[in-house]
Design a protein around this motif. Structure first.
Motif, mmCIF file in Angstrom:
data_model
loop_
_atom_site.group_PDB
_atom_site.id
_atom_site.type_symbol
_atom_site.label_atom_id
_atom_site.label_comp_id
_atom_site.label_asym_id
_atom_site.label_seq_id
_atom_site.Cartn_x
_atom_site.Cartn_y
_atom_site.Cartn_z
ATOM 1 N N TRP A 12 0.811 -1.225 0.041
ATOM 2 C CA TRP A 12 0.006 0.081 -0.062
ATOM 3 C C TRP A 12 0.829 1.284 0.035
ATOM 4 C CZ3 TRP A 12 -5.187 0.342 -0.843
ATOM 5 C CH2 TRP A 12 -5.889 1.605 -0.733
ATOM 6 N N GLY A 45 -11.046 4.561 9.306
ATOM 7 C CA GLY A 45 -10.503 3.537 8.162
ATOM 8 C C GLY A 45 -8.942 4.274 7.824
ATOM 9 N N ASP A 66 -9.571 0.982 12.033
ATOM 10 C CA ASP A 66 -9.504 0.295 10.904
ATOM 11 C C ASP A 66 -10.147 -1.201 11.139
ATOM 12 O OD1 ASP A 66 -8.269 0.825 7.757
ATOM 13 O OD2 ASP A 66 -8.881 -0.934 8.093
ATOM 14 N N ASP A 91 -14.718 -2.161 14.091
ATOM 15 C CA ASP A 91 -15.643 -1.480 13.473
ATOM 16 C C ASP A 91 -16.650 -0.453 14.186
ATOM 17 O OD1 ASP A 91 -17.553 -0.393 11.518
ATOM 18 O OD2 ASP A 91 -18.282 -2.282 11.071
ATOM 19 N N ALA A 107 -10.140 9.054 4.813
ATOM 20 C CA ALA A 107 -9.847 9.292 3.457
ATOM 21 C C ALA A 107 -10.095 7.826 2.911
ATOM 22 C CB ALA A 107 -8.633 9.714 3.320
HETATM 23 C C1 LIG Z 1 -8.940 2.561 0.579
HETATM 24 S S1 LIG Z 1 -8.135 2.323 1.987
HETATM 25 C C2 LIG Z 1 -7.701 3.879 2.489
HETATM 26 C C3 LIG Z 1 -6.822 3.769 3.639
HETATM 27 C C4 LIG Z 1 -6.237 5.031 4.108
HETATM 28 N N1 LIG Z 1 -7.258 6.058 4.774
HETATM 29 C C5 LIG Z 1 -5.420 5.879 3.185
HETATM 30 O O1 LIG Z 1 -5.809 6.985 2.747
HETATM 31 O O2 LIG Z 1 -4.453 5.496 2.743
HETATM 32 C C6 LIG Z 1 -9.733 2.108 2.974
HETATM 33 C C7 LIG Z 1 -9.487 1.470 4.434
HETATM 34 O O3 LIG Z 1 -10.903 1.655 5.201
HETATM 35 C C8 LIG Z 1 -11.038 0.537 5.926
HETATM 36 N N2 LIG Z 1 -12.377 0.115 6.243
HETATM 37 C C9 LIG Z 1 -13.274 -0.341 5.557
HETATM 38 N N3 LIG Z 1 -14.544 -0.681 6.242
HETATM 39 C C10 LIG Z 1 -14.202 0.023 7.262
HETATM 40 C C11 LIG Z 1 -14.897 0.057 8.582
HETATM 41 N N4 LIG Z 1 -16.174 -0.423 8.704
HETATM 42 N N5 LIG Z 1 -14.273 0.892 9.877
HETATM 43 C C12 LIG Z 1 -13.056 1.134 9.354
HETATM 44 N N6 LIG Z 1 -12.301 0.988 8.506
HETATM 45 C C13 LIG Z 1 -12.883 0.490 7.512
HETATM 46 C C14 LIG Z 1 -10.179 -0.771 5.118
HETATM 47 O O4 LIG Z 1 -9.953 -1.778 5.959
HETATM 48 C C15 LIG Z 1 -9.073 0.025 4.541
HETATM 49 O O5 LIG Z 1 -8.028 0.056 5.274
#
Ligand SMILES: C[S@@+](CC[C@H](N)C(=O)[O-])C[C@H]1O[C@@H](n2cnc3c(N)ncnc32)[C@H](O)[C@@H]1O
Length: 201
Positions: A12, A45, A66, A91, A107
């Protein structure tokens, strides 16, 4: 819960798309939100901490939540953040933290959450009165941003007008948008909004 980011977590932080996006979003937050050394911030997240790491130097604490242990393991490995960043795999839309923050930021995570209304309600409940949100995600797109069949994508971006209505319903005010970044992909270009708003009137 299946960790949908297990594979993605591996590289990532070296992905051009993730790095450019998070720099664009982080810069937009830094330029448009007044951050102070007494602020407690929640990063929803947070992933590997690409946004958390840009904001942490300017506030008292960042709580990075996350649902992906693999993404959070990458964040935990950034030992320079340990003093300010609390990492929680939970969550919070289903199981709230029971803490209140000055700022909830996010984000590119909201399109992974099915129930947007409930998510915004939980953001509000995690905020102190007068607290702020700074939320970034894709503008409404045709579904080509993610590879076909990608699991855990519940929204093809968000329509700003509809999103504003949902924010108003949850008691947010002073809603304003800017375009934080535009992803140029093979199948098109994808603007990413940053919406800022305050809890309460
Ligand atoms: C596209 S990534 C973005 C990560 C980070 N914010 C960035 O900008 O690099 C989306 C993230 O959202 C998390 N995510 C998805 N559903 C979630 C939830 N219900 N609660 C918390 N995180 C969540 C995923 O596990 C993932 O790490």
């Amino acid at each position: 819960m299946t960790d949908l980011f297990k594979e993605k977590a591996k590289d990532w932080d070296v992905s051009d798309r993730a790095r450019q996006l998070s720099t664009g979003i982080g810069t937009a937050i830094l330029e448009n939100v007044v951050l102070t050394p007494n602020m407690d911030v929640l990063d929803f997240g947070a992933g590997t901490g690409l946004i958390t790491s840009q904001i942490a130097p300017f506030v008292k604490s960042v709580t990075a939540v996350d649902v992906s242990e693999s993404m959070l393991d990458k964040l935990r490995a950034k030992v320079e953040l340990n003093k300010k960043v609390v990492v929680i795999c939970q969550d919070i839309t289903a199981d709230p933290l029971g803490q209140k923050y000055d700022l909830v930021m996010s984000a590119m995570a909201m399109h992974h959450v099915k129930d947007t209304d409930n998510m915004l309600k939980q953001f509000s409940q995690h905020l102190k009165e007068g607290g702020q949100i700074a939320l970034a995600d894709l503008d409404a797109e045709d579904g080509s941003f993610h590879k076909e069949g990608t699991q855990g994508v519940f929204h093809n971006g968000f329509d700003r007008e509809e999103f504003s209505k949902a924010l108003v319903k949850e008691g947010f005010s002073q809603i304003r948008y800017l375009t934080a970044y535009t992803v140029i992909g093979e199948k098109g270009s994808y603007p990413v909004f940053l919406v800022l708003a305050n809890k309460g009137g």
